[in-house]
Design a protein around this motif. Structure first.
Motif, PDB file in Angstrom:
ATOM      1  N   ILE A 126       0.847  -1.273   0.150  1.00 56.62           N
ATOM      2  CA  ILE A 126       0.130   0.130  -0.055  1.00 56.62           C
ATOM      3  C   ILE A 126       0.853   1.157  -0.080  1.00 56.62           C
ATOM      4  CG2 ILE A 126      -0.071   0.137   2.282  1.00 56.62           C
ATOM      5  CD1 ILE A 126      -3.168   0.583   1.965  1.00 56.62           C
ATOM      6  N   GLU A 127       0.556   2.307  -0.617  1.00 55.71           N
ATOM      7  CA  GLU A 127       1.103   3.494  -0.838  1.00 55.71           C
ATOM      8  C   GLU A 127       0.175   4.727  -0.189  1.00 55.71           C
ATOM      9  OE1 GLU A 127       4.398   5.875  -3.094  1.00 55.71           O
ATOM     10  OE2 GLU A 127       3.066   4.373  -4.045  1.00 55.71           O
ATOM     11  N   LEU A 128       0.344   5.581   0.642  1.00 53.00           N
ATOM     12  CA  LEU A 128      -0.633   6.449   1.304  1.00 53.00           C
ATOM     13  C   LEU A 128       0.084   7.890   1.303  1.00 53.00           C
ATOM     14  CD1 LEU A 128      -1.766   4.139   4.270  1.00 53.00           C
ATOM     15  CD2 LEU A 128      -2.915   4.669   2.101  1.00 53.00           C
ATOM     16  N   PHE A 129      -0.819   8.726   1.172  1.00 52.34           N
ATOM     17  CA  PHE A 129      -0.191  10.391   1.119  1.00 52.34           C
ATOM     18  C   PHE A 129      -1.028  10.952   2.357  1.00 52.34           C
ATOM     19  CE2 PHE A 129       0.999   8.559  -2.805  1.00 52.34           C
ATOM     20  CZ  PHE A 129       2.523   8.961  -2.813  1.00 52.34           C
ATOM     21  N   PRO A 130      -0.812  10.897   3.482  1.00 57.00           N
ATOM     22  CA  PRO A 130      -1.743  11.522   4.496  1.00 57.00           C
ATOM     23  C   PRO A 130      -1.870  13.054   4.262  1.00 57.00           C
ATOM     24  CG  PRO A 130      -0.396   9.933   5.670  1.00 57.00           C
ATOM     25  CD  PRO A 130       0.141   9.965   4.067  1.00 57.00           C
ATOM     26  N   ASP A 131      -2.847  13.695   4.904  1.00 52.15           N
ATOM     27  CA  ASP A 131      -2.829  15.175   4.937  1.00 52.15           C
ATOM     28  C   ASP A 131      -1.949  15.494   5.768  1.00 52.15           C
ATOM     29  OD1 ASP A 131      -4.205  17.599   6.604  1.00 52.15           O
ATOM     30  OD2 ASP A 131      -5.007  17.526   4.506  1.00 52.15           O
ATOM     31  N   SER A 132      -1.463  16.890   5.348  1.00 53.12           N
ATOM     32  CA  SER A 132      -0.143  17.132   6.103  1.00 53.12           C
ATOM     33  C   SER A 132      -0.484  17.612   7.774  1.00 53.12           C
ATOM     34  CB  SER A 132       0.349  18.731   5.493  1.00 53.12           C
ATOM     35  OG  SER A 132      -0.569  19.778   5.374  1.00 53.12           O
ATOM     36  N   ASN A 133      -1.877  17.497   8.152  1.00 52.11           N
ATOM     37  CA  ASN A 133      -2.313  17.822   9.281  1.00 52.11           C
ATOM     38  C   ASN A 133      -2.441  16.724  10.131  1.00 52.11           C
ATOM     39  OD1 ASN A 133      -2.123  20.941   9.306  1.00 52.11           O
ATOM     40  ND2 ASN A 133      -3.955  20.836   8.108  1.00 52.11           N
ATOM     41  N   LEU A 134      -2.516  15.438   9.329  1.00 52.43           N
ATOM     42  CA  LEU A 134      -2.689  14.132  10.318  1.00 52.43           C
ATOM     43  C   LEU A 134      -1.621  13.697  11.043  1.00 52.43           C
ATOM     44  CD1 LEU A 134      -5.204  12.291  10.442  1.00 52.43           C
ATOM     45  CD2 LEU A 134      -4.074  11.027   8.619  1.00 52.43           C
ATOM     46  N   PHE A 135      -0.278  13.527  10.751  1.00 52.68           N
ATOM     47  CA  PHE A 135       0.435  13.019  11.647  1.00 52.68           C
ATOM     48  C   PHE A 135       1.663  14.101  11.768  1.00 52.68           C
ATOM     49  CE2 PHE A 135      -1.358   9.257   9.477  1.00 52.68           C
ATOM     50  CZ  PHE A 135      -1.904   8.829  10.755  1.00 52.68           C
ATOM     51  N   ARG A 136       1.792  14.621  12.642  1.00 55.09           N
ATOM     52  CA  ARG A 136       2.969  15.874  12.917  1.00 55.09           C
ATOM     53  C   ARG A 136       3.888  15.280  14.139  1.00 55.09           C
ATOM     54  NH1 ARG A 136       3.387  20.536  10.589  1.00 55.09           N
ATOM     55  NH2 ARG A 136       1.654  20.950   9.042  1.00 55.09           N
ATOM     56  N   PHE A 137       4.998  15.510  13.974  1.00 53.89           N
ATOM     57  CA  PHE A 137       6.188  15.147  14.975  1.00 53.89           C
ATOM     58  C   PHE A 137       7.010  16.130  15.230  1.00 53.89           C
ATOM     59  CE2 PHE A 137       5.070  10.942  12.875  1.00 53.89           C
ATOM     60  CZ  PHE A 137       4.566  10.026  14.213  1.00 53.89           C
ATOM     61  N   LYS A 138       7.610  16.258  16.525  1.00 54.09           N
ATOM     62  CA  LYS A 138       8.564  16.797  16.700  1.00 54.09           C
ATOM     63  C   LYS A 138       9.972  16.091  16.615  1.00 54.09           C
ATOM     64  CE  LYS A 138       6.634  20.731  18.247  1.00 54.09           C
ATOM     65  NZ  LYS A 138       6.707  21.937  17.547  1.00 54.09           N
ATOM     66  N   GLN A 139      11.042  17.014  16.643  1.00 53.01           N
ATOM     67  CA  GLN A 139      12.120  16.199  16.530  1.00 53.01           C
ATOM     68  C   GLN A 139      12.409  15.422  17.893  1.00 53.01           C
ATOM     69  OE1 GLN A 139      16.060  18.745  17.125  1.00 53.01           O
ATOM     70  NE2 GLN A 139      16.416  18.306  15.099  1.00 53.01           N
ATOM     71  N   GLY A 140      12.822  14.165  17.557  1.00 55.28           N
ATOM     72  CA  GLY A 140      13.188  13.231  18.609  1.00 55.28           C
ATOM     73  C   GLY A 140      12.197  12.537  19.046  1.00 55.28           C
ATOM     74  N   ASP A 141      11.051  12.670  18.538  1.00 59.74           N
ATOM     75  CA  ASP A 141       9.749  11.848  18.649  1.00 59.74           C
ATOM     76  C   ASP A 141       9.981  10.241  18.071  1.00 59.74           C
ATOM     77  OD1 ASP A 141       8.470  13.739  19.967  1.00 59.74           O
ATOM     78  OD2 ASP A 141       6.985  14.218  18.410  1.00 59.74           O
ATOM     79  N   ILE A 142       9.728   9.167  18.833  1.00 59.85           N
ATOM     80  CA  ILE A 142       9.757   7.933  18.454  1.00 59.85           C
ATOM     81  C   ILE A 142       8.541   7.540  17.126  1.00 59.85           C
ATOM     82  CG2 ILE A 142       9.735   5.445  18.924  1.00 59.85           C
ATOM     83  CD1 ILE A 142      10.587   6.060  21.775  1.00 59.85           C
ATOM     84  N   ILE A 143       8.921   7.499  16.136  1.00 55.76           N
ATOM     85  CA  ILE A 143       8.090   7.377  14.982  1.00 55.76           C
ATOM     86  C   ILE A 143       8.150   6.004  14.624  1.00 55.76           C
ATOM     87  CG2 ILE A 143       8.401   9.729  14.105  1.00 55.76           C
ATOM     88  CD1 ILE A 143      10.453   8.380  12.078  1.00 55.76           C
ATOM     89  N   ALA A 144       8.939   4.950  14.829  1.00 50.87           N
ATOM     90  CA  ALA A 144       8.756   3.598  14.315  1.00 50.87           C
ATOM     91  C   ALA A 144       9.768   2.728  15.194  1.00 50.87           C
ATOM     92  CB  ALA A 144       9.181   3.458  12.998  1.00 50.87           C
ATOM     93  N   LEU A 145       9.968   1.471  14.837  1.00 54.06           N
ATOM     94  CA  LEU A 145      10.841   0.555  15.332  1.00 54.06           C
ATOM     95  C   LEU A 145      11.776   0.047  14.078  1.00 54.06           C
ATOM     96  CD1 LEU A 145       8.947  -1.674  17.963  1.00 54.06           C
ATOM     97  CD2 LEU A 145      10.139   0.621  18.297  1.00 54.06           C
ATOM     98  N   SER A 146      12.947  -0.110  14.230  1.00 45.66           N
ATOM     99  CA  SER A 146      13.788  -0.597  13.373  1.00 45.66           C
ATOM    100  C   SER A 146      13.713  -1.910  12.746  1.00 45.66           C
ATOM    101  CB  SER A 146      15.347  -0.210  13.618  1.00 45.66           C
ATOM    102  OG  SER A 146      15.708  -1.050  14.420  1.00 45.66           O
ATOM    103  N   GLY A 147      13.967  -2.523  11.719  1.00 47.90           N
ATOM    104  CA  GLY A 147      13.637  -3.850  11.122  1.00 47.90           C
ATOM    105  C   GLY A 147      14.369  -4.108  10.203  1.00 47.90           C
ATOM    106  N   ASN A 148      13.745  -5.027   9.297  1.00 49.11           N
ATOM    107  CA  ASN A 148      14.556  -5.863   8.275  1.00 49.11           C
ATOM    108  C   ASN A 148      13.489  -6.268   7.230  1.00 49.11           C
ATOM    109  OD1 ASN A 148      16.481  -7.488   7.093  1.00 49.11           O
ATOM    110  ND2 ASN A 148      15.978  -9.177   7.941  1.00 49.11           N
ATOM    111  N   SER A 149      12.649  -5.266   7.312  1.00 48.45           N
ATOM    112  CA  SER A 149      11.513  -5.793   5.948  1.00 48.45           C
ATOM    113  C   SER A 149      11.870  -5.010   4.692  1.00 48.45           C
ATOM    114  CB  SER A 149      10.409  -4.827   6.283  1.00 48.45           C
ATOM    115  OG  SER A 149      10.457  -3.334   6.522  1.00 48.45           O
ATOM    116  N   GLY A 150      11.079  -5.764   3.490  1.00 50.27           N
ATOM    117  CA  GLY A 150      11.438  -5.258   2.248  1.00 50.27           C
ATOM    118  C   GLY A 150      12.919  -6.037   1.777  1.00 50.27           C
ATOM    119  N   GLY A 151      13.595  -5.696   0.863  1.00 48.85           N
ATOM    120  CA  GLY A 151      14.707  -6.022   0.271  1.00 48.85           C
ATOM    121  C   GLY A 151      16.084  -6.236   1.118  1.00 48.85           C
TER     122      GLY A 151
END
Length: 570
Positions: A126-151
């Protein structure tokens, strides 16, 4: 798609990009809270492309916190079984976009948003292009966990920075990220080319030199070849080299290379930024034939005429140089990494006054110019090359070989697979396919030297199968009438909510096209791990009691395998 800018616009974009980089020093926070160690760097040579970011090690494990490198909003989310796997893009107010790839999972708010869209669209990818007001982060916020997905070939974080306007990729090292690097590049071989053919290699180091204390403790190396090289008057040069950082285990690309002859710079590049539509220039930058035939990566110190890669500086012309036979020429090759560690090779050569002899040609060969289109057409075969397909002039060599029992056409041999194409060419092969089923399941394959097949794809229309190719070579028509193979790896009829079912799915020719999972006819969205050929099905959405699990896998040519089994959720 290539973008054509006016000179005025191009100058503005270059100056604006330079200003943005200089004003963004120390603007970005590290994406991880551990010391940054590299498994791959910007501009490193990969298969058919230059690497577009930093591959940052995560101590060989998944699940490290990934942080927003600056304030911004999530502008794009992409989930794929290939490429960057689970990827997130954040647009920042200073004109840059940061990319985080191969993630294990997104933070909860984004993970829920992605899952809802996957269920709604009934698609894992899936490919998504959220509205610019939907998900906003400050510097240093946790956004994800590192992994080994894809290639990904192992746990790590792929990190990129891009210009939000031009979409050009920019070397993250230009923004002040701290990487421990006291190791100079390792120059292994010097190559001599005459008439663009490799005619000699001088070995400078073997692979064990990285283990030597001297190499690990010095920031610069100066080497001199003792013997004077004998060359033709139009000789050119290349090299094989790697860079290392930190503990010196992973091979990295060279940041800057410069070759001077008689105090004149004739070759100079440094990896700071390039566009995505330039990345296949890697196949002109290296000796592609040597890579295919012997798996060696030799980088040229000269430009093929169809190579317009923008990292080459103006001192790197595509013209041939003719060397004075009466003079001893002094050459100096300098390799430098981003930390300033360098290796310098001094060598001398003397030309014999003769130009290299051209290859003896057969009357049936057709000489093609790199910047002109060409169509090869026979009663049973068509090859269409655009004016941007070739990196260099070639002599086109075509002949036909009889088909074997596994093929539905003769084998059409156009040179070989040591000649890469910058833009894809179209081939069409006529085949006598009598039934609609044969026509629907027909595809073009490359016939390899060991008689194995590589799927190219394509469709049947008007008596011929057509497809796009990326190298010249030997091609024929085959039929794929065999369904994919599906095997339940951890078969267990009694399940719990915490279980994950693993199905090995493989297809021998045309490749996997679609996969569908249902429980009592209710669709379930699985995770597709393409590099391991696995479908992963979590049982958390299963209902209690006995139910029917169905896994249906279809290949590109419509062959279907359906697995069905009764399972019990306790």
């Amino acid at each position: 798609m290539e973008k054509n800018y006016s000179l005025k616009t191009l100058l503005f974009l270059i100056l604006n990009s330079t200003f943005l980089i200089s004003s963004a020093q120390n603007y970005f926070h590290s994406p991880l809270d551990i010391p940054l160690k590299l498994a791959g760097n910007f501009g490193e040579i990969r298969s058919n492309h230059f690497h577009s970011g930093l591959d940052i090690k995560t101590d060989s494990v998944e699940g490290k916190n990934v942080y927003a490198v600056a304030d911004g909003y999530v502008s794009r989310i992409k989930v794929s079984a290939f490429g960057y796997g689970n990827a997130m893009y954040i647009t920042h107010p200073n004109g840059y976009v940061s990319l985080y790839g191969h993630l294990q999972r997104y933070c909860d708010t984004i993970a829920n948003y992605v899952l809802q869209n996957q269920i709604e669209k009934q698609s894992f990818e899936i490919e998504l292009f959220p509205d610019s007001n939907l998900f906003r982060f400050k510097q240093g916020d946790i956004i994800a966990l590192s992994g080994n997905s894809g290639g990904s070939a192992g746990p790590h974080l792929h990190f990129e920075l891009r210009d939000a306007v031009t979409e050009k990729i920019i070397n993250p090292m230009l923004f002040g990220f701290a990487i421990d690097d006291t190791l100079p590049p390792i120059l292994r071989t010097l190559c001599i080319y005459e008439n663009k053919k490799l005619i000699g290699v001088d070995s400078l180091f073997d692979t064990t030199v990285v283990d030597h204390d001297y190499m690990l403790k010095t920031k610069s190396i100066i080497l001199t070849l003792k013997d004077t090289l004998k060359t033709t008057a139009d000789a050119q040069f290349g090299y094989n080299a790697d860079d290392y950082a930190g503990e010196g285990l992973n091979k990295l690309g060279i940041y800057k290379v410069q070759l001077s002859i008689d105090d004149s710079i004739i070759w100079h590049y440094q990896f700071e930024t390039f566009a995505f539509d330039e990345t296949r220039y890697v196949n002109a930058h290296i000796d592609y034939a040597e890579k295919v035939l012997n798996k060696n990566i030799y980088e040229r110190c000269y430009r093929l005429p169809g190579d317009s890669f923008s990292v080459y500086l103006p001192q790197s012309p595509s013209i041939k140089r003719i060397y004075n036979a009466r003079k001893l020429h002094h050459a100096q090759l300098i390799l430098t990494d981003y930390a300033g560690n360098s290796t310098m090779l001094n060598f001398y050569f003397k030309a014999n006054g003769k130009k290299s002899l051209p290859e003896k040609k057969d009357k049936s060969w057709v000489h093609l110019k790199f910047n002109r289109p060409y169509n090869l057409k026979t009663k049973t075969f068509l090859l269409q090359l655009s004016d941007k397909a070739l990196y260099d002039d070639i002599d086109l060599k075509y002949h036909v070989t009889r088909k074997n029992s596994k093929l539905y056409s003769a084998i059409h041999n156009v040179n070989d697979n040591t000649i890469p194409l910058r833009t894809a060419a179209t081939i069409s092969i006529k085949a006598d396919l009598k039934t609609k089923e044969e026509q629907d399941k027909a595809l073009i394959i490359m016939v390899n030297k060991d008689s194995t097949f590589t799927n190219i794809g394509g469709m049947y229309k008007n008596g011929a199968v057509s497809a796009l190719i990326r190298t010249l070579g030997s091609y024929a028509v085959a039929i794929d009438s065999t369904p994919p193979n599906v095997v339940w790896q951890n078969a267990n009829d009694t399940l719990s909510n915490n279980d994950t079912l693993l199905f090995l799915i493989r297809d021998d020719l045309s490749g996997i096209a679609t996969y569908k999972v249902t429980v009592n006819d209710e669709p379930i969205v699985p995770v597709y791990d393409a590099k391991n050929d696995l479908l992963k099905i979590t049982c958390i959405r299963f209902k209690e009691g006995e139910q029917i699990l169905r896994v249906t896998v279809t290949d590109v040519k419509g062959n279907i395998f359906e697995f069905s089994n009764s399972v019990y959720l306790k």
